[in-house]
Design a protein around this motif. Structure first.
Motif, PDB file in Angstrom:
ATOM      1  N   PHE A  74       7.408   7.460  17.305  1.00 36.47           N
ATOM      2  CA  PHE A  74       6.398   8.173  16.512  1.00 36.47           C
ATOM      3  C   PHE A  74       6.920   9.515  15.988  1.00 36.47           C
ATOM      4  CE2 PHE A  74       3.935   5.410  19.343  1.00 36.47           C
ATOM      5  CZ  PHE A  74       3.078   4.806  18.445  1.00 36.47           C
ATOM      6  N   ILE A 108       2.535  15.551   4.003  1.00 33.26           N
ATOM      7  CA  ILE A 108       1.215  14.937   4.122  1.00 33.26           C
ATOM      8  C   ILE A 108       0.980  13.835   3.085  1.00 33.26           C
ATOM      9  CG2 ILE A 108       0.030  16.546   2.587  1.00 33.26           C
ATOM     10  CD1 ILE A 108      -1.312  15.184   5.944  1.00 33.26           C
ATOM     11  N   GLN A 117       6.242   6.316  10.370  1.00 35.02           N
ATOM     12  CA  GLN A 117       5.724   6.479  11.731  1.00 35.02           C
ATOM     13  C   GLN A 117       4.376   7.195  11.771  1.00 35.02           C
ATOM     14  OE1 GLN A 117       8.537   7.780  10.561  1.00 35.02           O
ATOM     15  NE2 GLN A 117       8.795   9.930  11.149  1.00 35.02           N
ATOM     16  N   ASP A 118       3.918   7.694  10.618  1.00 33.37           N
ATOM     17  CA  ASP A 118       2.610   8.361  10.558  1.00 33.37           C
ATOM     18  C   ASP A 118       1.488   7.412  10.120  1.00 33.37           C
ATOM     19  OD1 ASP A 118       3.663  10.909  11.261  1.00 33.37           O
ATOM     20  OD2 ASP A 118       4.417  11.120   9.218  1.00 33.37           O
ATOM     21  N   TRP A 129      -0.357   5.563  11.835  1.00 35.22           N
ATOM     22  CA  TRP A 129      -1.528   5.697  12.717  1.00 35.22           C
ATOM     23  C   TRP A 129      -2.437   6.822  12.247  1.00 35.22           C
ATOM     24  CZ3 TRP A 129      -2.303  10.319  15.335  1.00 35.22           C
ATOM     25  CH2 TRP A 129      -1.223  11.201  15.350  1.00 35.22           C
ATOM     26  N   LEU A 130      -1.838   7.886  11.706  1.00 34.99           N
ATOM     27  CA  LEU A 130      -2.622   9.004  11.209  1.00 34.99           C
ATOM     28  C   LEU A 130      -3.349   8.621   9.915  1.00 34.99           C
ATOM     29  CD1 LEU A 130      -3.355  11.963  11.644  1.00 34.99           C
ATOM     30  CD2 LEU A 130      -1.268  12.609  10.410  1.00 34.99           C
ATOM     31  N   SER A 131      -2.704   7.804   9.091  1.00 35.20           N
ATOM     32  CA  SER A 131      -3.339   7.323   7.858  1.00 35.20           C
ATOM     33  C   SER A 131      -4.614   6.547   8.166  1.00 35.20           C
ATOM     34  CB  SER A 131      -2.371   6.441   7.076  1.00 35.20           C
ATOM     35  OG  SER A 131      -1.275   7.169   6.589  1.00 35.20           O
ATOM     36  N   ILE A 143       6.696  13.679  13.555  1.00 32.39           N
ATOM     37  CA  ILE A 143       5.388  13.560  12.907  1.00 32.39           C
ATOM     38  C   ILE A 143       5.400  14.311  11.583  1.00 32.39           C
ATOM     39  CG2 ILE A 143       2.930  14.120  13.137  1.00 32.39           C
ATOM     40  CD1 ILE A 143       3.263  13.789  16.155  1.00 32.39           C
ATOM     41  N   LEU A 144       4.838  13.669  10.549  1.00 38.24           N
ATOM     42  CA  LEU A 144       4.767  14.236   9.192  1.00 38.24           C
ATOM     43  C   LEU A 144       6.149  14.678   8.702  1.00 38.24           C
ATOM     44  CD1 LEU A 144       1.469  16.358   9.464  1.00 38.24           C
ATOM     45  CD2 LEU A 144       1.748  14.076   8.466  1.00 38.24           C
ATOM     46  N   GLU A 145       7.130  13.843   8.924  1.00 38.58           N
ATOM     47  CA  GLU A 145       8.506  14.155   8.526  1.00 38.58           C
ATOM     48  C   GLU A 145       8.614  14.384   7.016  1.00 38.58           C
ATOM     49  OE1 GLU A 145      12.993  12.258   9.014  1.00 38.58           O
ATOM     50  OE2 GLU A 145      11.215  10.990   9.183  1.00 38.58           O
ATOM     51  N   THR A 202       1.074  10.143   4.153  1.00 41.39           N
ATOM     52  CA  THR A 202      -0.075   9.860   5.021  1.00 41.39           C
ATOM     53  C   THR A 202      -1.337   9.653   4.189  1.00 41.39           C
ATOM     54  OG1 THR A 202       0.900  11.176   6.802  1.00 41.39           O
ATOM     55  CG2 THR A 202      -1.454  10.722   6.936  1.00 41.39           C
ATOM     56  N   ALA A 210       3.543   5.142   5.014  1.00 41.98           N
ATOM     57  CA  ALA A 210       3.484   6.362   5.823  1.00 41.98           C
ATOM     58  C   ALA A 210       4.491   6.394   6.964  1.00 41.98           C
ATOM     59  CB  ALA A 210       2.067   6.549   6.382  1.00 41.98           C
TER      60      ALA A 210
END
Length: 367
Positions: A172, A180, A38-39, A41-43, A175-177, A183, A36
């Motif tokens: 970070f 989804i 830099q995302d 953390w969201l995962s 985000i969501l480059e 992630t 994921a």
């Protein structure tokens, strides 16, 4: 029951928290960042929310048979033959979960600290320590966990505080480059490792002196452990960035090398190593203990101690055979483990719960 001792709901939660952190504090961040970026953390947030649904499943299933462990009530639900097959599936899952950290900690020591020591020697010493702990019993393991738990969290967060000057919030972004999908793949990975491993605590739930409170500790211990991994992963990204984190086998260990406060306090990676040793110890000991518990149940033994030595002996060569090197470890964890883990820890308990409901189990005694 095979285990005569009992633990408190607090001890159950502390064990679960240390267990969740266990292997994941070193291996989970690079795997999630690989998927994921830099995302990652969201995962973890998405994976942890999905993990709560697993705990609902486990608490519902275990709550139906509060005085029995998974290996025992699987035979009641599925019958003797299929129940033993279900217990064998759980045994294979927990035993692989035992071998993996045995190899992991030994490989780390052999490559980073004891480069001239054969890995087999390190694995053997680790197995001896773990086997001795298992012989002492669940109550002893639980009491030690209560002593070490606050110190483990304290020193971990002290290291993170010392890394604040090295953190870059721009790491970070964006985000969501890539959308989804990465992630979601990362969340599935986090769900399969380390969260599915809390399935093994279905073998320990009946040994809590208050099963109702232990069910609440099931949630709390998992959330605290998952939150710690989230913070560590965030720190990995903030300090190292995606490119450096992906270029390191042990980014959590390597980021501690960047600590430099006034040219006086430097290189605190030894603290990270000690924290990993402590959490890895409990992860391995609990898995080893549950392995003996399930096998004793399958063989109809009255105690688990006769199994400790033979399991320990065969674990030394098997740990090196299962995971021969780091590239294989990452391939196994990313491509094989998710499907296998979710089959054993999600589909099997779900099937058992459905059958138990259809059969209206447990049946109330006739009056």
């Amino acid at each position: 029951m095979l285990e005569k001792g009992q633990i408190s709901s607090r001890q159950f939660g502390v064990l679960l928290c240390l267990y969740t952190i266990g292997n994941a504090i070193i291996y989970s961040p690079p795997q999630l960042i690989f998927m994921a970026k830099q995302d990652a953390w969201l995962s973890i947030i998405v994976g942890l929310l999905a993990g709560m649904l697993l705990i609902v499943l486990y608490n519902t299933l275990g709550g139906k048979f509060p005085n029995l462990n998974f290996a025992q009530y699987s035979e009641q639900i599925l019958g003797r033959f299929f129940g033993k097959l279900a217990a064998l599936a759980a045994l294979s899952f927990v035993y692989i979960s035992t071998l993996y950290p045995l190899w992991g900690i030994s490989d780390f020591l052999a490559t980073r600290m004891l480069s001239k020591t054969p890995i087999e020697v390190i694995i053997s010493i680790t197995v001896i320590m773990v086997a001795f702990s298992v012989i002492l019993g669940l109550e002893t393991i639980s009491r030690v966990s209560e002593i070490l738990f606050p110190w483990t969290l304290l020193f971990l967060f002290l290291v993170i505080l010392m890394l604040i000057p090295q953190m870059k919030p721009t790491n970070f972004l964006p985000i969501l480059e890539e959308g989804i999908k990465p992630t979601i793949r990362g969340s599935v990975q986090f769900l399969s490792f380390p969260l599915t491993a809390v399935f093994n605590f279905l073998m320990l739930l009946p040994y809590a002196n208050n099963v109702s409170k232990a069910k609440n500790a099931y949630y709390l211990g998992t959330v605290i452990g998952g939150t710690v991994i989230w913070i560590v992963t965030m720190t990995n990204i903030a300090v190292l960035g995606v490119s450096l984190a992906l270029g390191s086998i042990y980014p959590t260990y390597d980021m501690a090398q960047k600590i430099n406060i006034g040219d006086f306090l430097q290189r605190a990676e030894a603290i990270i190593a000690i924290i990993w040793f402590v959490t890895q110890y409990f992860y391995t000991v609990i898995n080893f203990y549950i392995t003996t518990l399930i096998l004793a149940q399958l063989l109809g033994l009255k105690e688990t101690r006769p199994l400790v030595l033979p399991i320990g002996v065969i674990s030394v060569p098997l740990a090196n055979v299962l995971i021969p090197n780091i590239p294989y470890s990452f391939t196994f964890t990313n491509k094989v483990w998710p499907a296998y883990a979710l089959t054993v820890t999600l589909l099997l308990p779900l099937l058992m719960l459905l059958i138990a409901k259809l059969r209206r189990m447990p049946k109330k005694p006739e009056t």
